[in-house]
Design a protein around this motif. Structure first.
Motif: not given
Lengths: 385, 224, 91
Positions: A315-325
């Protein structure tokens, strides 16, 4: 005498078989654990990756920034006079004016940065240096088509042709940025040609930055605020720690609830008590029951912790998601393409695992211990009644 | 007190609700012999078996096993005693959602050193008790007699030194009883101590039992 | 005419297969145990490999842009708190 060995193959196989007898509660526990590990690890990894990134960015940032202030807020800085005066201070290197500010644009505020030909020397070859009337957008502006003109409104409203985008890898530093030609930025921000937003300086050694503050303040004829990169970094790290700390604290009730559920599932049921009584009557010792309990827990917790950690990582690095940040730090736009050093990520993952695994293990031991001390005759008699 | 087998010395047990169920029982159940305890329902036969199996602690008096005062032992030591006991409960207490074979194997699961051998032994026992074809069937789908024989197989697995059986023939027809008695005879022949509680007249008539007791009013009396 | 098989080709009865050492339902349970033991190591290994292969690069790119544009992480300070660009920072 038989040598004691924690790993007992038939007992492990029985533990797995036993979990298969109640697949829904096992699955529920697995999902709860994996979800908790994901959330906790996500917060830890994002906090750590931002800390690491902040340190790396601070190393590239100017050592000192001088900004002119008035009782009403900040004021434009006359470039020529400011440069002339700061250059008289021994130890000041590469003083350069910066032009930047926040303007209104499509979808909300945008950070405008003005660059000129002086930036061309370090400019990446694959990204065009914006000329007059041209704009380079950060990743938050990728939804805007290049054919569409970009309208920005500062002191003035101006339209720009989008000539390209900053690479996704730069999003963490300037995700909602617009890079303009310096003259365009001055016009947009309502500054005169000989003015700048502030002055960036370098020093020989980081330690000197603090010492130079009074000297710089004394040579400039206006009230100024002077900020060192260390000071800014500390502020930023504190902010990251505060946010991650609050979020981690908010997981405490969830962790406690998980521990209670584990304890309840393991020891409280009438059926479990009867079964423990029967097993004891059949010759199972307290140690055997405790091991069975631990095996069952490990068979669920091991994969759940790994799956939760891997989910957080993805979720954070690959591919990552918008909602985390956005959820943790309110960062808008595309997912942050952050990446950790192996050591730092391993630490974050390990801490995330421990934060969930420790209360889980405690609950597991407690419920296992209840089985150990249980009176077999009583639980069998209870079932017979 | 050094005799091999089980012995009760002034064994007394009072219910938690009050009332003395067993009152100063004196008896010896030597190894290599099968003993039958009869008595009316509620006389305390099952309680006596639970005391002999180490599941219950006596109110006073002692249970001795192979010359050791096992009822005085602390909980971890009593576990070792229980490992030497095979028991058939009156209510059987089979796990209804696992197969017969798994039920029979349960006492041996914590002891990996005998594992592959014990699996063969379990299959053999089920075969001898007429349950060979049912080893993958759960007890919930079996008749009372089949369930009872499965419980007997579970008690016999691992060749326990002390075999305590509570009404082991209640649901068996005459043909099956012979098979059950044959297995118990083998157990005594191998030096096991077999104690059976039953009020089944078919067992009372069996030649297997060298010692017979009658439990009534809390006292255990030897029958001629 | 019937063909006679050489002696070594005569079919011999196979020895009875060795009985399995686990009950039927346990074979599936054992597979689950093996999966439960391997899965964590597999996932951790893959994450470790990914970290090793990609570790640090995007931050370095972002850091290069910070230097290139003269930014002061990631907002342009001294205004702002590092994460947000406050409206009052606008000239």
């Amino acid at each position: 005498m038989t040598r004691f060995c924690f790993w007992n193959r038939p007992l492990i196989a029985w533990a797995a078989r036993d979990l298969g007898r109640q697949p829904f509660s096992a699955l529920l526990l697995f999902v709860c654990l994996a979800l908790l590990v994901t959330l906790v690890t996500l917060v830890l990894l994002l906090g750590q990756s931002l800390r690491l990134a902040s340190v790396q960015w601070a190393a590239q940032a100017p050592d000192l920034v001088v900004r002119r202030v008035t009782p009403g807020g900040w004021a434009p800085l006359p470039v020529a006079e400011a440069l002339e005066r700061v250059q008289t201070v021994a130890g000041v290197l590469r003083p350069r004016p910066r032009v930047w500010g926040v303007v209104q644009g499509p979808g909300g505020p945008w950070t405008v940065v003005g660059v000129d030909a002086a930036a061309a020397a370090d400019w990446p070859a694959d990204v065009p240096l914006p000329r007059a009337g041209e704009a380079l957008l950060g990743t938050a502006g990728r939804w805007l088509a290049t054919a569409q003109p970009l309208f920005l409104e500062g002191r003035r409203a101006l339209g720009f042709k989008v000539v390209g985008y900053l690479p996704r890898s730069a999003a963490a530093a300037l995700h909602d940025g617009v890079v303009l030609n310096r003259q365009d930025a001055l016009l947009l921000l309502g500054l005169a040609g000989d003015q700048a937003t502030d002055l960036a300086l370098e020093v020989f050694h980081d330690e000197e930055a603090e010492a130079l503050r009074p000297d710089l303040a004394s040579v400039l004829p206006w009230p100024v605020t002077i900020t060192t990169s260390r000071e800014q970094l500390r502020r930023q790290l504190d902010d990251i720690d505060r946010r991650t700390g609050w979020l981690l604290a908010s997981f405490v009730p969830a962790l406690a609830a998980m521990a209670l559920v584990v304890a309840a599932l393991g020891a409280a049921g009438r059926r479990q008590r009867w079964e423990v009584g029967v097993l004891k009557a059949l010759g199972w010792g307290g140690g055997d029951l405790l091991r069975l309990h631990l095996y069952r827990g490990l068979l669920i917790a091991g994969p759940a912790v790994a799956v939760g950690s891997a989910a957080a990582y993805l979720l954070l690095f690959a591919p990552g998601t918008t909602w985390v940040g956005r959820w943790i730090f309110g960062l808008p736009g595309a997912p942050l393409p952050l990446h950790l050093s192996g050591q730092s990520a391993a630490g974050g993952l390990l801490l995330g695992m421990l934060l969930v695994a420790l209360p889980f293990s405690a609950a597991l031991f407690w419920s296992g211990w209840q089985a150990v001390i249980q009176d077999p005759a009583e639980s069998i008699a209870e079932a017979e009644r | 007190m050094n005799a091999a087998g089980l012995a009760c010395r002034a064994l007394t047990f009072e219910r938690s609700t009050g009332g003395r169920l067993l009152d100063g029982i004196e008896a010896a159940f030597p190894c290599g012999r099968a003993c039958l305890i009869t008595g009316a329902t509620g006389a305390g036969k099952s309680t006596l078996l639970h005391l002999l199996a180490g599941l219950l602690g006596p109110t006073s008096g002692e249970v001795w096993a192979d010359g050791q005062p096992v009822s005085r032992w602390s909980a971890p030591h009593r576990e070792r005693w229980r490992q030497m006991v095979g028991i058939v409960f009156q209510h059987l207490h089979l796990l209804n959602d696992v197969t017969l074979l798994e039920n029979v194997l349960l006492p041996c699961v914590p002891r990996p050193e005998r594992w592959p051998a014990v699996l063969g032994e379990a299959r053999q026992l089920l075969e001898r008790l007429g349950l060979g074809a049912l080893e993958e069937v759960t007890p919930a789908r079996l008749s009372g007699g089949e369930r009872q024989r499965a419980a007997l197989a579970r008690a016999l697995i691992g060749q326990p030194r002390f075999l305590l059986l509570d009404e082991p023939s209640a649901f068996q027809d005459d043909g099956r009883i012979e098979g059950v008695l044959g297995l118990l005879e083998e157990a005594t022949g191998q030096g096991g101590c077999v104690v059976v509680c039953s009020h089944d007249p078919r067992l009372a008539a069996a030649d297997l039992f060298q010692s017979r007791y009658r439990l009534a009013h809390g006292r255990l009396e030897r029958c001629p | 005419m019937a063909k006679t098989l050489p002696a070594q080709e005569v079919t011999r009865p196979c020895p009875a297969p060795a009985p399995p050492i686990w009950p039927g339902a346990w074979r599936q349970a054992r597979r689950a145990v093996i999966a439960a033991l391997l899965l964590p190591w597999l996932l951790l290994g893959l994450m470790g490999l990914d970290m090793g292969l990609r570790g640090g690069r995007p931050e370095q790119t972002a850091a290069r842009w910070v230097g290139c544009l003269g930014l002061s992480t990631p907002a342009l300070w001294p205004a702002g708190d590092g994460m947000h660009y406050p409206p009052e920072a606008a000239p």
